[in-house]
Write a protein that holds these residues in place. Structure first.
Motif: not given
Length: 518
Positions: A153, A330, A334, A337-338, A356, A399-401, A411, A414
């Protein structure tokens, strides 16, 4: 009966007056003969409502905010100790829309508990992940983390389980767990928030990492700019030792693990893992060439896990509820959670933990509420000072790598920084180059010299010195930095520069940048 009143000790809240509010509440209660106990908790991350004061009532915890010192007398007059109405009344804390819509796994206790009370932590399901891990083999712990899909992360997004397994299998009589808490990206504060608001989850995550890899010693490397986080982490470590959570027999087991906090000297590049390790060893904070990898020869040339705060703090819930539970959140590769940190020119700035998959537009317009200035959003930078600037045309990006990488963005940690239509994107591009020039460790030429030349090239565009040729030169320079730099500082600086040039070409017409005014 004693009434519990919660006033955050989070440094973001303190900057907004939380200490003064806590003092005023204590003084007013004493003057009025009210029996209260003030608990200094962490923040829930809703900074436009800070200082947010909570009162524990028969109806649950009720919130008031933002509370100023001048509000305290009227709160007592209104009967807020019983949860009565007031102009600052927000209702049940967990029902505040910004908080209610989140999926809090990593931050599930942050804001709820007394940060340095191990009893509070246990009462809210803390240490269950560690208790499960103590019954497992190191291989099974690594399999659980790998199966969860947890990725770093801190920005790199490297699979955590693979890194742990490398250290687990590496020969060595001494191994280390190093927590990278050198949170230096613009618009980021998740590491600080959890160290100040829920330090035991980091301690628990680091112990589990030690069990998984055979490491018996851990270090939290953080910034001198985080004095409150350092103080609270040190206090929590002492409490953990006193309760046999740390030491020669972790929770009465045959496993040993201890840890300490190390403070850096303020270099941005020490957020890069090898620079960090050099700094910890008392050397100059410069990047090491790889190989060898830190997993094989890291701190003091021993096998070392280097993980970000949020990576380590995500581990306890995985060990408590299982890899599949975490992996269910997610999208794509990914998983989980982020904690998205929303900052800049935004109406509702704060921390929002979610799975994600939300689009950038949902984060900025719906969750963040648009700009604080009320002007249209022009650009959003995701991933710190090395992140790309996204125009509104890219707000449908999930919102995903992988989705961000496909859109030439990252990202990172974040952090989401919002800019309205008054921003000058050529000035932002210049800032990226200047930032890199100032913060470069100097180890490699593309970063050290390229960033300096890049600043000069942007200045030539601004002055109208053959701007089209200078733009071509800038793009070529960015290509060299991207593929020739030793680490991400030089390698990622082209992201903000080229995204500004690509998406906002009208801002790259000759004009004064007003740099001296800053």
């Amino acid at each position: 009966m004693t009434v519990k009143i919660y006033v955050p000790l989070d440094s973001g809240s303190v900057a907004l007056g939380a200490d003064e509010v806590a003092t005023a509440i204590a003084a007013t209660a004493a003057k009025r003969g009210e029996d209260v106990k003030i608990v200094r908790n962490g923040s829930f991350g809703m900074y436009w409502l800070e200082p947010m004061v909570e009162v524990e009532t028969s109806r649950g915890r009720l919130a008031y905010g933002p509370v100023a010192v001048e509000d305290v007398d009227s709160l007592f007059d209104a009967g807020f100790l019983n949860g009565s109405d007031h102009k600052r009344y927000l209702g049940h804390t967990q029902d505040i829309p910004f908080l209610k819509a989140q999926t809090r796994l990593t931050f599930q206790r942050c804001g709820i508990i007394d940060p340095v009370s191990l009893d509070d932590y246990r009462a809210n399901d803390g240490l269950k992940g560690l208790e499960n891990a103590l019954k497992m083999t190191s291989e099974d712990i690594v399999k659980a983390v790998t199966g969860s899909g947890l990725r770093g992360r801190g920005g790199a997004g490297f699979p955590t389980g693979i890194k742990w397994n490398t250290v687990r299998q590496a020969p060595g009589d001494q191994k280390y767990i190093v927590c990278n808490a050198d949170e230096g990206d613009s618009g980021t504060f998740a590491d600080r928030m959890i160290m100040e608001g829920e330090p035991f989850v980091l301690i628990e995550g680091m112990i589990i990492a030690g069990l998984a890899t055979g490491a018996t010693k851990g270090y939290v490397y953080t910034r001198s700019e985080y004095p409150d986080a350092i103080r609270i982490m040190n206090e929590a470590i002492e409490v953990a030792r006193a309760n046999k959570l740390l030491g020669p027999k972790v929770l009465g087991s045959d496993y040993a693990f201890d840890m300490e906090v190390r403070m850096g000297a303020g270099a941005y590049v020490c957020g890069e893992e090898t620079s960090l390790l050099n700094s910890m060893e008392g050397k100059r904070g410069v990047v090491r060439a790889k190989p060898p990898l830190p997993a094989l020869e890291g701190f003091m040339a021993r096998p070392t896990v280097v993980n970000n705060v949020i990576s380590l703090c995500s581990v306890p819930v995985i060990l408590e509820k299982g890899a599949e539970y975490y992996r269910d959140f997610g999208m794509g590769r990914s998983r989980g959670t982020i904690p998205i940190q929303i900052a800049g020119n935004v109406k509702h700035g704060g921390l929002y933990e979610t799975a994600f998959g939300l689009t950038l537009g949902e984060i900025v317009d719906q969750i963040g509420g648009g700009t604080a200035s009320g002007r249209p959003v022009k650009a959003v930078q995701v991933g710190g000072p090395l992140g790309a600037y996204f125009p509104r045309e890219l707000f449908d990006t999930p919102f995903d790598y992988e989705a961000f990488a496909k859109a030439d963005g990252l990202i990172g940690h974040a952090g989401v920084v919002v800019f309205d239509d008054s921003v000058d994107m050529m000035k932002q591009a210049r800032f990226a180059m200047e930032f890199c020039a100032i913060e470069s460790c100097g180890k490699c030429t593309p970063c050290r010299i390229g960033s300096t030349r890049g600043t000069e090239v942007v200045d030539k565009i601004a002055r109208g010195e053959d701007p089209e040729m200078q733009k071509e030169l800038l793009a070529d320079l960015c290509e060299t930095m991207k593929f020739g730099s030793l680490c991400a500082l030089g390698g990622f600086t082209p992201y903000p520069v080229m995204s500004a040039l690509t998406h906002f070409p009208d801002d790259f017409k000759p004009h004064a940048l007003d740099i001296a005014a800053e």
